[in-house]
Enzyme design. Structure first.
Site, PDB file in Angstrom:
ATOM      1  N   ASP A 377      43.001  16.524  25.404  1.00 42.58           N
ATOM      2  CA  ASP A 377      43.564  16.191  23.808  1.00 42.58           C
ATOM      3  C   ASP A 377      42.912  15.310  22.782  1.00 42.58           C
ATOM      4  OD1 ASP A 377      45.791  18.045  22.345  1.00 42.58           O
ATOM      5  OD2 ASP A 377      46.798  17.417  24.548  1.00 42.58           O
ATOM      6  N   THR A 378      42.555  15.058  22.279  1.00 41.58           N
ATOM      7  CA  THR A 378      41.645  14.264  21.793  1.00 41.58           C
ATOM      8  C   THR A 378      42.240  13.816  19.694  1.00 41.58           C
ATOM      9  OG1 THR A 378      39.410  13.184  21.854  1.00 41.58           O
ATOM     10  CG2 THR A 378      39.411  15.791  21.172  1.00 41.58           C
ATOM     11  N   VAL A 379      40.760  12.659  18.942  1.00 40.28           N
ATOM     12  CA  VAL A 379      40.807  12.701  17.732  1.00 40.28           C
ATOM     13  C   VAL A 379      39.417  12.622  17.094  1.00 40.28           C
ATOM     14  CG1 VAL A 379      43.228  11.409  17.775  1.00 40.28           C
ATOM     15  CG2 VAL A 379      40.579  10.306  17.253  1.00 40.28           C
TER      16      VAL A 379
END
Length: 564
Positions: A377-379
């Site tokens: 996951d990341t942004v």
């Protein structure tokens, strides 16, 4: 005493809290404490600059910088710092970042902020742990990318904002608090059976042994102190200064193989982006060890088909996109650190290779799919300013909550990106000291006539190239605006946290007829909810030739695009 934010938009408690935030940070917060994921569904427009991120507080921080005359890099640093505070489950200063930077003068580059493996890697038995100290085998490079980007801003874009000033808003939110997001609560609840075993996690994220609730004010005084040290002493303090010593001590006490010497060696690498022509538009992606090449391969395969004859959202459309993903992903196991393993980027992106992959697609039958799922996951953060100077960036701690290890008394949650290495001696991604792992981060940018035209990126590990394929085709081929492109149904091929089958997950609003037709072609279908968190959190900004700028962030997120 912990305070809770009344989620009612006109509540007195909410107005009071936002007023105090504005007083301490200089930022006026918009829609906080969302109760569901589908929160922001408006199209932002401007002619003077725009930002997008998955959290409104981060977007506001970037918008504030642009309004004060700052450039896109300065706005991005401010957003990156805020999102590191307000979205701790997906990113933070204990993680990595990958940037694409371009302008109208022809400059285009990537900043590869990928931490390297420890000089003395553990003798793992069987496999690298996914959580805990054993997964903290790589350093963290996000803060150094802020440093390198700031230097680029000063040198090439006339940047005048001091580095320390760009951290002020983030420090305010760490110190004074902000409303806990629905996304953070969702992922904490999802991991509720695991978090009790993560060193230092409970003290920060579970005061009094209870998980935080949506809207509850979340303060991080230790992280605020760490950010203050970075602001006061400069970003390299994270690696070789007072804060670096605190980090090294905390890592050692947690049982991590990383040392002070490993931190000191952590630096951002600047590299030319990988490129692909897509119907007269130049697509940019970060080079290996990221999977940016995979995104370009997917688009290169789709380039061989006339999508003007394929209805957007039809079974034919999804089938072509899914089969293009499969063809590109067959090459993906070869992606590794180019400093250790020669990469075949020119071959993978060659016209002949992509045409052969397109020819291998059967329009009526799905190709079987034996594939190893990679999570993460990341942004995504994007920004463009009045001069067209543009940034596309992803920040990440790898899995949701990274390693789960909160480092000493720094308030820093460390990533578990080292878990992406392989222990197979035959793998290009074999763990070695000083090596960077295969990387899922793949922010993108499209140039038109050599100038920034579309900024895009998404959360989602394996899902990143898949989501970008549908977002890009909807923007470039079907001419949808950013919010339309982001809101339309998406798919995810492969396993998820809740479904271990290598099935095709498709959001329900694609329609029963599409599901039936795809199943008829041999796809193993698994419906997921519309606007599902599993669909990723994407952002997009489109810069038109006439100066108009349109942008949006995913309705699946807690964020928004905002124009000057």
């Amino acid at each position: 005493m912990t305070k809770h934010l009344d989620p009612a938009p006109d509540s007195a408690a909410r107005r009071d809290f936002l007023a105090r935030l504005a007083a301490t940070t200089g930022v006026v917060a918009l829609a906080q404490a969302p109760s569901a994921f589908a929160q922001q569904s408006t199209l932002a427009t401007s002619t003077k600059g725009m930002v997008t991120s998955p959290h409104t507080l981060a977007s506001e921080a970037g918008l504030k910088v642009l309004r004060e005359g700052g450039n896109a890099i300065e706005a991005t640093i401010a957003m990156g710092a805020v999102i590191a505070v307000t979205y701790p489950h997906f990113c933070g200063i204990g993680g990595d970042a990958v940037w694409i930077v371009a302008d109208r003068d022809g400059r285009k580059t990537t900043l590869m902020g990928i931490g390297q493996a420890a000089a003395k890697t553990p003798a793992y038995s069987g496999k690298i742990p996914l959580r805990g100290a054993g997964s903290t085998v790589t350093s963290a490079c996000t803060v150094d990318t802020w440093n390198r980007a700031h230097e680029f801003s000063t040198k090439h874009w006339g940047g005048r904002k001091s580095f320390s000033a760009l951290l002020d808003v983030a420090i305010g939110y760490a110190e004074n608090g902000f409303p806990t997001t629905a996304s953070q609560v969702f992922w904490h609840d999802f991991r509720k059976d695991d978090v009790g075993n993560w060193p230092g996690f409970g003290k920060l994220f579970m005061p009094n042994g209870k998980a935080r609730q949506v809207g509850e004010i979340f303060r991080q005084p230790e992280l605020a102190r760490s950010l203050k040290l970075i602001a006061k002493n400069g970003p390299r303090d994270f690696y070789e200064g007072e804060l670096g010593a605190m980090i090294a001590k905390g890592l050692r006490e947690a049982g991590s193989p990383l040392t002070a010497a490993d931190l000191k060696k952590t630096v951002t690498k600047e590299a030319a982006p990988a490129m692909l022509d897509y119907r007269g538009i130049t697509l940019l992606a970060p080079p290996p060890p990221t999977q940016g090449v995979s995104t370009l391969e997917i688009m290169g395969v789709l380039r061989e088909f006339d999508l003007s004859k394929v209805a957007e959202g039809s079974a034919d459309y999804y089938h072509l996109c899914v089969e293009a993903v499969k063809q590109a992903f067959l090459d993906r196991p070869g992606i590794a650190d180019p400093d250790f393993v020669k990469q075949s980027v020119d071959l993978w992106l060659s016209k002949k290779h992509l045409a052969s992959k397109a020819a291998a697609i059967d329009k009526q039958h799905a190709m079987p799919w034996p594939h190893v799922f990679k999570t993460g996951d990341t942004v995504y953060i994007g920004a463009t300013d009045a001069e067209g100077r543009s940034v596309s960036i992803l920040q990440s701690v790898y899995f949701d909550w990274g390693s789960g290890v909160v480092v000493g008394d720094t308030g820093i949650l460390w990533q578990n990106r080292g878990a992406a290495f392989s222990l197979d001696p035959k793998s290009p991604n074999l763990l070695k000291p000083g090596k960077r792992p295969f990387y899922t981060l793949t922010p993108g940018m499209a140039l038109k006539d050599g100038k920034p035209h579309v900024l895009y990126g998404t959360q989602g590990a394996d899902g990143q190239p898949q989501t970008l394929a549908v977002v890009l085709t909807r923007l470039l081929d079907y001419k949808l605006d950013p919010i339309q492109a982001l809101a339309r149904p998406r798919f995810l091929l492969g396993r998820t946290f809740s479904d271990s089958r290598d099935s095709l997950k498709l959001e329900r609003d694609a329609g029963s007829k599409v599901f039936a037709e795809l199943a008829k072609r041999g796809h193993e279908m698994s419906p997921i909810e519309s606007n599902s968190p599993l669909g990723g959190q994407a952002g997009a900004i489109v810069i038109h030739a006439d100066g108009r700028i349109e942008g949006a962030h995913d309705p699946r997120s807690d964020g928004a695009a905002m124009g000057v």
